[in-house]
Design an enzyme around this catalytic site. Structure first.
Site, PDB file in Angstrom:
ATOM      1  N   TYR A  70       0.389  -6.493 -18.746  1.00  0.00           N
ATOM      2  CA  TYR A  70       1.713  -6.068 -18.266  1.00  0.00           C
ATOM      3  C   TYR A  70       2.511  -5.399 -19.385  1.00  0.00           C
ATOM      4  O   TYR A  70       3.259  -4.460 -19.146  1.00  0.00           O
ATOM      5  CB  TYR A  70       2.468  -7.256 -17.643  1.00  0.00           C
ATOM      6  CG  TYR A  70       1.991  -7.516 -16.234  1.00  0.00           C
ATOM      7  CD1 TYR A  70       0.964  -8.425 -15.976  1.00  0.00           C
ATOM      8  CD2 TYR A  70       2.509  -6.796 -15.164  1.00  0.00           C
ATOM      9  CE1 TYR A  70       0.494  -8.633 -14.693  1.00  0.00           C
ATOM     10  CE2 TYR A  70       2.037  -6.988 -13.874  1.00  0.00           C
ATOM     11  CZ  TYR A  70       1.025  -7.896 -13.643  1.00  0.00           C
ATOM     12  OH  TYR A  70       0.549  -8.069 -12.371  1.00  0.00           O
ATOM     13  N   ASN A 105       6.023  -0.319  -5.327  1.00  0.00           N
ATOM     14  CA  ASN A 105       5.942  -0.086  -6.769  1.00  0.00           C
ATOM     15  C   ASN A 105       6.857  -1.053  -7.514  1.00  0.00           C
ATOM     16  O   ASN A 105       7.874  -1.487  -6.996  1.00  0.00           O
ATOM     17  CB  ASN A 105       6.335   1.353  -7.107  1.00  0.00           C
ATOM     18  CG  ASN A 105       5.414   2.366  -6.431  1.00  0.00           C
ATOM     19  OD1 ASN A 105       4.290   2.020  -6.060  1.00  0.00           O
ATOM     20  ND2 ASN A 105       5.891   3.581  -6.239  1.00  0.00           N
ATOM     21  N   VAL A 106       6.437  -1.384  -8.735  1.00  0.00           N
ATOM     22  CA  VAL A 106       7.208  -2.323  -9.557  1.00  0.00           C
ATOM     23  C   VAL A 106       7.816  -1.605 -10.766  1.00  0.00           C
ATOM     24  O   VAL A 106       8.366  -2.229 -11.656  1.00  0.00           O
ATOM     25  CB  VAL A 106       6.301  -3.487 -10.027  1.00  0.00           C
ATOM     26  CG1 VAL A 106       5.794  -4.280  -8.826  1.00  0.00           C
ATOM     27  CG2 VAL A 106       5.123  -2.975 -10.863  1.00  0.00           C
ATOM     28  N   HIS A 122       7.338  -5.862  -4.021  1.00  0.00           N
ATOM     29  CA  HIS A 122       6.447  -6.557  -4.961  1.00  0.00           C
ATOM     30  C   HIS A 122       7.105  -6.830  -6.305  1.00  0.00           C
ATOM     31  O   HIS A 122       6.419  -7.029  -7.311  1.00  0.00           O
ATOM     32  CB  HIS A 122       5.160  -5.745  -5.143  1.00  0.00           C
ATOM     33  CG  HIS A 122       4.374  -5.630  -3.885  1.00  0.00           C
ATOM     34  ND1 HIS A 122       3.472  -4.620  -3.655  1.00  0.00           N
ATOM     35  CD2 HIS A 122       4.362  -6.400  -2.773  1.00  0.00           C
ATOM     36  CE1 HIS A 122       2.930  -4.778  -2.456  1.00  0.00           C
ATOM     37  NE2 HIS A 122       3.454  -5.841  -1.889  1.00  0.00           N
ATOM     38  N   CYS A 150       9.626 -20.135 -21.800  1.00  0.00           N
ATOM     39  CA  CYS A 150      10.919 -20.280 -21.145  1.00  0.00           C
ATOM     40  C   CYS A 150      11.863 -21.078 -22.065  1.00  0.00           C
ATOM     41  O   CYS A 150      11.481 -22.175 -22.524  1.00  0.00           O
ATOM     42  CB  CYS A 150      10.734 -21.040 -19.821  1.00  0.00           C
ATOM     43  SG  CYS A 150      12.275 -21.537 -19.051  1.00  0.00           S
TER      44      CYS A 150
HETATM   45  C1  BV8 Z   1       0.164 -12.249   0.681  1.00  0.00           C
HETATM   46  C2  BV8 Z   1       2.501  -6.077  -7.814  1.00  0.00           C
HETATM   47  C3  BV8 Z   1       0.182 -14.357   1.714  1.00  0.00           C
HETATM   48  C4  BV8 Z   1       1.689  -6.612  -8.959  1.00  0.00           C
HETATM   49  C5  BV8 Z   1       0.905  -5.793  -5.986  1.00  0.00           C
HETATM   50  C6  BV8 Z   1      -6.268 -14.118   0.027  1.00  0.00           C
HETATM   51  C7  BV8 Z   1      -5.154 -14.935  -0.156  1.00  0.00           C
HETATM   52  C8  BV8 Z   1      -3.858 -14.497   0.109  1.00  0.00           C
HETATM   53  C9  BV8 Z   1      -3.665 -13.184   0.531  1.00  0.00           C
HETATM   54  C10 BV8 Z   1      -4.781 -12.391   0.684  1.00  0.00           C
HETATM   55  C11 BV8 Z   1      -6.055 -12.827   0.466  1.00  0.00           C
HETATM   56  N1  BV8 Z   1      -6.925 -11.819   0.739  1.00  0.00           N
HETATM   57  C12 BV8 Z   1      -6.221 -10.734   1.118  1.00  0.00           C
HETATM   58  C13 BV8 Z   1      -4.930 -11.053   1.088  1.00  0.00           C
HETATM   59  C14 BV8 Z   1      -3.807 -10.222   1.380  1.00  0.00           C
HETATM   60  C15 BV8 Z   1      -3.478  -9.455   0.083  1.00  0.00           C
HETATM   61  C16 BV8 Z   1      -4.093  -8.092   0.269  1.00  0.00           C
HETATM   62  O1  BV8 Z   1      -3.581  -7.317   1.039  1.00  0.00           O
HETATM   63  N2  BV8 Z   1      -5.190  -7.854  -0.448  1.00  0.00           N
HETATM   64  C17 BV8 Z   1      -5.868  -6.561  -0.347  1.00  0.00           C
HETATM   65  C18 BV8 Z   1      -6.430  -6.171  -1.707  1.00  0.00           C
HETATM   66  C19 BV8 Z   1      -6.961  -6.697   0.708  1.00  0.00           C
HETATM   67  N3  BV8 Z   1      -2.045  -9.418  -0.020  1.00  0.00           N
HETATM   68  C20 BV8 Z   1      -1.431 -10.321  -0.774  1.00  0.00           C
HETATM   69  O2  BV8 Z   1      -1.996 -11.141  -1.467  1.00  0.00           O
HETATM   70  C21 BV8 Z   1       0.068 -10.283  -0.673  1.00  0.00           C
HETATM   71  N4  BV8 Z   1       0.546 -11.595  -0.400  1.00  0.00           N
HETATM   72  O3  BV8 Z   1      -0.517 -11.794   1.544  1.00  0.00           O
HETATM   73  O4  BV8 Z   1       0.645 -13.521   0.675  1.00  0.00           O
HETATM   74  C22 BV8 Z   1       0.962 -15.574   1.544  1.00  0.00           C
HETATM   75  C23 BV8 Z   1       1.970 -15.886   2.476  1.00  0.00           C
HETATM   76  C24 BV8 Z   1       2.677 -17.050   2.328  1.00  0.00           C
HETATM   77  C25 BV8 Z   1       2.425 -17.903   1.238  1.00  0.00           C
HETATM   78  C26 BV8 Z   1       1.439 -17.561   0.290  1.00  0.00           C
HETATM   79  C27 BV8 Z   1       0.703 -16.393   0.433  1.00  0.00           C
HETATM   80  C28 BV8 Z   1       0.667  -9.825  -1.994  1.00  0.00           C
HETATM   81  C29 BV8 Z   1       0.281  -8.403  -2.249  1.00  0.00           C
HETATM   82  C30 BV8 Z   1       1.094  -7.866  -3.436  1.00  0.00           C
HETATM   83  C31 BV8 Z   1       0.192  -7.714  -4.635  1.00  0.00           C
HETATM   84  N5  BV8 Z   1       0.942  -7.069  -5.716  1.00  0.00           N
HETATM   85  N6  BV8 Z   1       1.646  -5.240  -6.953  1.00  0.00           N
HETATM   86  C32 BV8 Z   1       1.436  -5.544  -9.989  1.00  0.00           C
HETATM   87  O5  BV8 Z   1       1.884  -4.405  -9.828  1.00  0.00           O
HETATM   88  O6  BV8 Z   1       0.775  -5.890 -10.988  1.00  0.00           O
HETATM   89  S1  BV8 Z   1      -0.084  -4.810  -5.032  1.00  0.00           S
HETATM   90  C33 BV8 Z   1      -0.313  -3.281  -5.751  1.00  0.00           C
HETATM   91  O7  BV8 Z   1      -1.391  -2.621  -5.103  1.00  0.00           O
HETATM   92  C34 BV8 Z   1       0.814  -2.339  -5.527  1.00  0.00           C
HETATM   93  O8  BV8 Z   1       2.071  -2.952  -5.623  1.00  0.00           O
HETATM   94  C35 BV8 Z   1       0.561  -1.820  -4.146  1.00  0.00           C
HETATM   95  O9  BV8 Z   1       1.240  -2.576  -3.186  1.00  0.00           O
HETATM   96  C36 BV8 Z   1      -0.884  -2.109  -3.919  1.00  0.00           C
HETATM   97  C37 BV8 Z   1      -1.611  -0.919  -3.397  1.00  0.00           C
HETATM   98  O10 BV8 Z   1      -1.388   0.081  -4.273  1.00  0.00           O
HETATM   99  P1  BV8 Z   1      -0.773   1.486  -3.758  1.00  0.00           P
HETATM  100  O11 BV8 Z   1       0.666   1.474  -4.058  1.00  0.00           O
HETATM  101  O12 BV8 Z   1      -1.180   1.813  -2.372  1.00  0.00           O
HETATM  102  O13 BV8 Z   1      -1.506   2.358  -4.766  1.00  0.00           O
HETATM  103  P2  BV8 Z   1      -3.047   2.694  -4.754  1.00  0.00           P
HETATM  104  O14 BV8 Z   1      -3.446   2.928  -6.167  1.00  0.00           O
HETATM  105  O15 BV8 Z   1      -3.804   1.703  -3.943  1.00  0.00           O
HETATM  106  O16 BV8 Z   1      -3.089   4.062  -3.961  1.00  0.00           O
HETATM  107  C38 BV8 Z   1      -2.362   5.169  -4.455  1.00  0.00           C
HETATM  108  C39 BV8 Z   1      -2.340   6.175  -3.337  1.00  0.00           C
HETATM  109  O17 BV8 Z   1      -1.575   7.279  -3.787  1.00  0.00           O
HETATM  110  C40 BV8 Z   1      -3.712   6.699  -2.987  1.00  0.00           C
HETATM  111  O18 BV8 Z   1      -3.848   6.717  -1.565  1.00  0.00           O
HETATM  112  C41 BV8 Z   1      -3.724   8.117  -3.549  1.00  0.00           C
HETATM  113  O19 BV8 Z   1      -4.465   9.006  -2.723  1.00  0.00           O
HETATM  114  C42 BV8 Z   1      -2.266   8.469  -3.477  1.00  0.00           C
HETATM  115  N7  BV8 Z   1      -1.825   9.458  -4.452  1.00  0.00           N
HETATM  116  C43 BV8 Z   1      -2.312   9.703  -5.696  1.00  0.00           C
HETATM  117  N8  BV8 Z   1      -1.577  10.686  -6.272  1.00  0.00           N
HETATM  118  C44 BV8 Z   1      -0.604  11.042  -5.393  1.00  0.00           C
HETATM  119  C45 BV8 Z   1      -0.756  10.263  -4.234  1.00  0.00           C
HETATM  120  N9  BV8 Z   1       0.066  10.373  -3.170  1.00  0.00           N
HETATM  121  C46 BV8 Z   1       1.055  11.282  -3.248  1.00  0.00           C
HETATM  122  N10 BV8 Z   1       1.267  12.066  -4.321  1.00  0.00           N
HETATM  123  C47 BV8 Z   1       0.461  11.977  -5.409  1.00  0.00           C
HETATM  124  N11 BV8 Z   1       0.671  12.775  -6.461  1.00  0.00           N
END
Ligand code: BV8
Length: 245
Positions: A70, A105-106, A122, A150
């Protein structure tokens, strides 16, 4: 710069709308030099996947490794500037009585560009929390410990972001879902649509009658459900869109 072709229907829908939801992902910050989640990690981090490091388990197992990851990202974000895509959303916001910007985004770049009332689903990488209490820790003793501890209870500090497996902030998610239910148009910009529950927001909006516009150079799981797809970089498409409205 080749003008992006913005279909007339996109303009007509955005001109007629009063309630607009915008969901952004890492792609909107890519042109600011902030790597997306799906870009291969660079250098030291090449051997890790973001999903492996952005979890409470990874932090508990190796707090220093996750803290350093981070710190590296915070440095990238600190050097980044909002780009034309972020700024175009500030211009767009001023057109609507009901405009809700929701970001995954963060990096805080929307607020730095001038967007008001950004819902950060997030969290924010510039904030720290006590890992034990979950409460914000603003200033902290700069002691030698990495991660820092802390000042109240001595537990490690952690970044104020939502990790995989952690619940999203209740109020932020509630506001995002309310906006999804009432919006007439939803713009999904720069997100791979892979992470839930954020990825469900455009589908919720569609189920409530919203017109769905995706801005992304590549296809995503949302693409088949979008009414219009603007294929290209947000930093080029969004300024054109804002100028034509
Ligand atoms: C939850 C912060 C439930 C951190 C992020 C097992 C247990 C629990 C949950 C799960 C599990 N299995 C699956 C899940 C659900 C899980 C999930 O969805 N997993 C996925 C991988 C399958 N979700 C969670 O865990 C969430 N919590 O479900 O909790 C719960 C409920 C009650 C009590 C307890 C638990 C939490 C998810 C949040 C994770 N944190 N970020 C950090 O930043 O370090 S996620 C992180 O990746 C980002 O924040 C973002 O949200 C995510 C996806 O990234 P994107 O933003 O989409 O970016 P990416 O790189 O993927 O894509 C970029 C895109 O941009 C591409 O499409 C590309 O083509 C495009 N692009 C590129 N250049 C450009 C462009 N577009 C336009 N212009 C350009 N120039």
């Amino acid at each position: 710069m080749v003008a992006a072709l913005i279909p007339e229907e996109v303009l007509a829908r955005l001109r007629a709308a009063e309630r607009v939801l915008v969901l952004t992902g890492a792609g909107i910050s890519a042109e600011s030099g902030v790597p997306t989640f799906r870009d291969a990690q660079t250098g030291l981090w090449a051997k890790y996947r973001a999903e492996e490091l952005a979890t409470p388990e990874a932090f508990a197992a190796n707090p220093r490794l996750v803290w350093d990851w981070y710190a590296w990202r915070r440095e990238l974000v600190a050097q980044a500037e909002p780009n034309a895509g972020h700024r175009a959303l500030v211009a767009l916001e001023e057109r609507y009585a009901d405009f809700q910007l929701v970001t995954q985004n963060v990096d805080g770049l929307h607020a730095r560009a001038g967007s008001s009332d950004v819902v950060e689903l997030h969290g924010n990488i510039t904030q720290n929390l006590c890992f034990a209490e979950g409460t914000p820790v603003d200033a902290h003793a700069h002691g030698s410990s990495v991660p820092p501890r802390c000042p109240r209870c001595g537990a490690y500090l952690r970044p104020g972001v939502v990790w995989f497996g952690e619940a999203l902030p209740r109020e932020a998610l509630a506001r995002a879902e309310q906006a999804a239910r009432r919006s007439e148009v939803v713009l999904s910009i720069g997100t791979s649509g892979l992470v839930h529950p954020a990825a469900g927001l455009p589908l919720t909006a569609r189920a409530h009658g919203a017109f769905v516009i995706e801005v992304n150079p590549t296809a995503t799981p949302l693409t088949p459900h979008a009414d219009q797809v603007l294929s290209g970089p947000a930093g080029q498409i969004l300024p054109e869109l804002a100028a034509l409205l």
